[in-house]
Design a protein around this motif. Structure first.
Motif, PDB file in Angstrom:
ATOM      1  N   ASP A 268      15.719   9.782  40.344  1.00  0.00           N
ATOM      2  CA  ASP A 268      16.212   9.233  39.083  1.00  0.00           C
ATOM      3  C   ASP A 268      16.892   7.876  39.259  1.00  0.00           C
ATOM      4  OD1 ASP A 268      18.057  10.767  40.481  1.00  0.00           O
ATOM      5  OD2 ASP A 268      19.095  11.503  38.719  1.00  0.00           O
ATOM      6  N   LEU A 269      16.805   7.296  40.459  1.00  0.00           N
ATOM      7  CA  LEU A 269      17.200   5.900  40.648  1.00  0.00           C
ATOM      8  C   LEU A 269      15.962   4.998  40.742  1.00  0.00           C
ATOM      9  CD1 LEU A 269      20.160   6.168  43.200  1.00  0.00           C
ATOM     10  CD2 LEU A 269      20.258   5.940  40.700  1.00  0.00           C
ATOM     11  N   SER A 270      14.800   5.579  40.529  1.00  0.00           N
ATOM     12  CA  SER A 270      13.561   4.810  40.564  1.00  0.00           C
ATOM     13  C   SER A 270      13.182   4.403  39.142  1.00  0.00           C
ATOM     14  CB  SER A 270      12.443   5.643  41.196  1.00  0.00           C
ATOM     15  OG  SER A 270      12.004   6.647  40.289  1.00  0.00           O
ATOM     16  N   PHE A 271      11.968   3.868  38.995  1.00  0.00           N
ATOM     17  CA  PHE A 271      11.472   3.463  37.677  1.00  0.00           C
ATOM     18  C   PHE A 271      10.179   4.200  37.336  1.00  0.00           C
ATOM     19  CE2 PHE A 271      13.501  -0.321  39.653  1.00  0.00           C
ATOM     20  CZ  PHE A 271      14.635  -0.354  38.850  1.00  0.00           C
ATOM     21  N   THR A 272       9.916   5.296  38.012  1.00  0.00           N
ATOM     22  CA  THR A 272       8.645   5.982  37.821  1.00  0.00           C
ATOM     23  C   THR A 272       8.596   6.717  36.484  1.00  0.00           C
ATOM     24  OG1 THR A 272       7.050   7.432  38.900  1.00  0.00           O
ATOM     25  CG2 THR A 272       9.341   8.156  38.913  1.00  0.00           C
TER      26      THR A 272
ATOM     27  N   ASP B 113      12.277  11.034  31.465  1.00  0.00           N
ATOM     28  CA  ASP B 113      13.278  10.603  30.485  1.00  0.00           C
ATOM     29  C   ASP B 113      14.680  10.575  31.091  1.00  0.00           C
ATOM     30  OD1 ASP B 113      14.315   9.730  28.154  1.00  0.00           O
ATOM     31  OD2 ASP B 113      14.052  11.587  27.037  1.00  0.00           O
ATOM     32  N   PHE B 114      14.875   9.702  32.078  1.00  0.00           N
ATOM     33  CA  PHE B 114      16.208   9.551  32.680  1.00  0.00           C
ATOM     34  C   PHE B 114      16.630   8.084  32.566  1.00  0.00           C
ATOM     35  CE2 PHE B 114      12.904   9.514  35.980  1.00  0.00           C
ATOM     36  CZ  PHE B 114      13.098   8.277  36.589  1.00  0.00           C
ATOM     37  N   PRO B 115      17.942   7.795  32.495  1.00  0.00           N
ATOM     38  CA  PRO B 115      18.396   6.403  32.383  1.00  0.00           C
ATOM     39  C   PRO B 115      18.045   5.612  33.631  1.00  0.00           C
ATOM     40  CG  PRO B 115      20.254   7.863  32.797  1.00  0.00           C
ATOM     41  CD  PRO B 115      19.075   8.747  32.529  1.00  0.00           C
ATOM     42  N   ARG B 116      17.819   4.309  33.446  1.00  0.00           N
ATOM     43  CA  ARG B 116      17.348   3.463  34.539  1.00  0.00           C
ATOM     44  C   ARG B 116      18.123   2.162  34.580  1.00  0.00           C
ATOM     45  NH1 ARG B 116      11.562   4.694  34.668  1.00  0.00           N
ATOM     46  NH2 ARG B 116      11.336   6.754  33.753  1.00  0.00           N
ATOM     47  N   GLY B 117      18.088   1.518  35.738  1.00  0.00           N
ATOM     48  CA  GLY B 117      18.565   0.159  35.825  1.00  0.00           C
ATOM     49  C   GLY B 117      17.597  -0.763  35.103  1.00  0.00           C
ATOM     50  N   THR B 118      17.965  -2.017  34.981  1.00  0.00           N
ATOM     51  CA  THR B 118      17.158  -2.952  34.191  1.00  0.00           C
ATOM     52  C   THR B 118      16.163  -3.764  35.022  1.00  0.00           C
ATOM     53  OG1 THR B 118      18.912  -4.625  34.395  1.00  0.00           O
ATOM     54  CG2 THR B 118      18.965  -3.202  32.445  1.00  0.00           C
ATOM     55  N   ALA B 119      16.144  -3.562  36.339  1.00  0.00           N
ATOM     56  CA  ALA B 119      15.293  -4.395  37.196  1.00  0.00           C
ATOM     57  C   ALA B 119      13.819  -4.287  36.819  1.00  0.00           C
ATOM     58  CB  ALA B 119      15.493  -4.010  38.664  1.00  0.00           C
ATOM     59  N   SER B 120      13.358  -3.083  36.459  1.00  0.00           N
ATOM     60  CA  SER B 120      11.950  -2.906  36.124  1.00  0.00           C
ATOM     61  C   SER B 120      11.594  -3.635  34.832  1.00  0.00           C
ATOM     62  CB  SER B 120      11.622  -1.414  35.986  1.00  0.00           C
ATOM     63  OG  SER B 120      10.267  -1.218  35.654  1.00  0.00           O
ATOM     64  N   VAL B 121      12.471  -3.547  33.828  1.00  0.00           N
ATOM     65  CA  VAL B 121      12.217  -4.254  32.569  1.00  0.00           C
ATOM     66  C   VAL B 121      12.172  -5.762  32.813  1.00  0.00           C
ATOM     67  CG1 VAL B 121      13.172  -4.808  30.303  1.00  0.00           C
ATOM     68  CG2 VAL B 121      13.162  -2.441  31.108  1.00  0.00           C
ATOM     69  N   LEU B 122      13.120  -6.272  33.593  1.00  0.00           N
ATOM     70  CA  LEU B 122      13.139  -7.709  33.894  1.00  0.00           C
ATOM     71  C   LEU B 122      11.876  -8.122  34.649  1.00  0.00           C
ATOM     72  CD1 LEU B 122      16.898  -8.055  34.908  1.00  0.00           C
ATOM     73  CD2 LEU B 122      15.801  -9.081  32.897  1.00  0.00           C
ATOM     74  N   LEU B 123      11.427  -7.283  35.581  1.00  0.00           N
ATOM     75  CA  LEU B 123      10.205  -7.586  36.326  1.00  0.00           C
ATOM     76  C   LEU B 123       9.010  -7.652  35.378  1.00  0.00           C
ATOM     77  CD1 LEU B 123       9.118  -6.031  39.701  1.00  0.00           C
ATOM     78  CD2 LEU B 123       7.519  -6.073  37.802  1.00  0.00           C
ATOM     79  N   MET B 124       8.927  -6.697  34.428  1.00  0.00           N
ATOM     80  CA  MET B 124       7.800  -6.696  33.496  1.00  0.00           C
ATOM     81  C   MET B 124       7.840  -7.891  32.553  1.00  0.00           C
ATOM     82  SD  MET B 124       6.994  -2.703  32.564  1.00  0.00           S
ATOM     83  CE  MET B 124       8.672  -2.152  32.251  1.00  0.00           C
ATOM     84  N   LEU B 125       9.034  -8.313  32.138  1.00  0.00           N
ATOM     85  CA  LEU B 125       9.146  -9.493  31.286  1.00  0.00           C
ATOM     86  C   LEU B 125       8.619 -10.727  32.022  1.00  0.00           C
ATOM     87  CD1 LEU B 125      12.671  -9.010  29.630  1.00  0.00           C
ATOM     88  CD2 LEU B 125      10.429  -8.465  28.671  1.00  0.00           C
ATOM     89  N   ALA B 126       9.019 -10.881  33.297  1.00  0.00           N
ATOM     90  CA  ALA B 126       8.546 -12.021  34.090  1.00  0.00           C
ATOM     91  C   ALA B 126       7.034 -11.935  34.308  1.00  0.00           C
ATOM     92  CB  ALA B 126       9.281 -12.059  35.432  1.00  0.00           C
ATOM     93  N   PHE B 127       6.533 -10.732  34.558  1.00  0.00           N
ATOM     94  CA  PHE B 127       5.098 -10.525  34.762  1.00  0.00           C
ATOM     95  C   PHE B 127       4.320 -10.919  33.507  1.00  0.00           C
ATOM     96  CE2 PHE B 127       1.351  -7.773  34.387  1.00  0.00           C
ATOM     97  CZ  PHE B 127       0.708  -8.000  35.594  1.00  0.00           C
TER      98      PHE B 127
END
Length: 348
Positions: free
Chosen positions: A113-117, A13-27
């Motif tokens: 906490d800079l990852s998306f795990t 439960d740590f804040p994240r950048g949006t790259a993972s969400v954008l990747l999942m939307l494209a996927f």
């Protein structure tokens, strides 16, 4: 068995950048699922930009939607393979510039906490080799298998970006075997064992000291300074979210209204709304997050009925709670309670 280094965070439960969400939307779109179904009400432009961030539970909601609309081990592994070292921005650039795989692992654990795990990785060393163990004990049960596979496939893909010759020599998963393990073999190159004690990938210890092809110590030092600054900014911006959460938890998930929470924090409602927007979230989202967490905890005990949980969270009718819970998790409270029953037994 010794741990290489403690991960910087012990929970997802740590804040994240949006790259993972954008990747999942494209996927998802590649699999015929429109982005609007995964993240309704949020335009993609709102997620684009180097300083954009999301709350972990916002990303978890997208994971749930991807799993619900596509699902299955094959999809989870395919999604994990989409995560390349470049997906992680400056964090990934630092890893690929590290002198050796050991240095890259230490850097990754230090700035986890800079990852998306969602599954927290632990790197263990003994005379037999390296073990990468994924801890999914805090991951919600309905998506734990999906996230174990996504996260380990992503880690493996990034490791191969750093050192193309690396491959696991052993692979274990706690969950039962699927009908076919072909996608596991395609992803990891190793036939896994199932119904194991832990989620674990083992590697030859010789990989630890191998120099990475793009190593550059000056670049790593520069990236580390930028990662320190990025972590500090994220923690500062997410502080207001945590303050709101704490007050909602004290109220037992009952929604006192944003005006009342703003009064308790000695800020105006307008200021609170703006600061939450800057942190990548909103008051309504935080109310839902707290209510979901408390609901899952109460249902996990097996001691409360769905009606009791709804009442304690401030719902006038159980039907409203059931509708909200299904929106959060993709399942009903009763189904969640049945699925969680084994975890609630003594000795959990």
């Amino acid at each position: 068995m010794a741990e290489l280094a403690a991960p910087a965070v012990r929970d997802w439960d740590f804040p994240r950048g949006t790259a993972s969400v954008l990747l999942m939307l494209a996927f998802a779109e590649d699999h015929g699922v429109p982005a609007e179904k995964l993240l309704p009400g949020t335009p993609r432009e709102a997620l684009t930009g180097p300083d954009r961030q999301v709350d972990a539970r916002q990303e978890l909601a997208v994971v749930r939607a991807v799993a619900a609309h596509t699902g299955g081990d094959d999809i989870a592994l395919e999604l994990g393979r989409r995560y390349r070292v470049t997906t992680f921005g400056i964090f990934g650039f630092a890893c690929i510039s590290s002198p050796t795989m050991r240095d890259a692992m230490l850097f990754a654990l230090r700035y986890l906490d800079l990852s998306f795990t969602f599954c927290i990785p632990h790197v263990e060393l003994d005379e037999e080799g390296i073990s990468l163990v994924l801890d999914d004990s805090r991951v919600p049960a309905d998506v734990s298998r999906f996230l174990v596979l996504r996260d380990l496939a992503a880690i493996h893909t990034v490791m191969r970006d750093l050192l193309p010759g690396i491959s696991p020599r052993g692979l274990e998963f706690r969950h039962p075997a699927p009908s076919s393990a072909k996608s596991y073999m395609d992803t990891f190159g190793v036939e896994p064992e199932f119904d194991a004690e832990r989620h674990r990938a083992s590697f030859d210890p010789a990989f630890l000291t191998m120099p990475l092809p793009q190593a550059n110590e000056q670049t790593v030092a520069l990236c580390a300074a930028q990662c320190d600054a990025l972590v500090a900014r994220r923690r500062e911006r997410s502080g207001i979210s945590q303050l709101v959460r704490e007050r909602l938890v004290r109220l037992g998930g009952v929604d006192a209204g944003m005006d009342e929470i703003a009064r308790q924090l000695t800020v105006s409602p307008r200021t609170l709304r703006r600061r939450l927007t800057d942190a990548g979230t909103g008051y309504r989202q935080l109310v839902d997050e707290v209510r979901q967490t408390l609901a899952e905890e109460m249902l996990d005990t097996g001691a409360l009925s769905v009606e009791d949980v709804a009442l304690r969270l401030g719902y006038a009718e159980a039907s409203s709670f059931i509708y909200a819970f299904k929106r959060w998790t993709g399942t009903t409270p009763a189904a969640y309670a049945r699925r969680s029953a084994p975890r609630a037994r003594p000795g959990r």
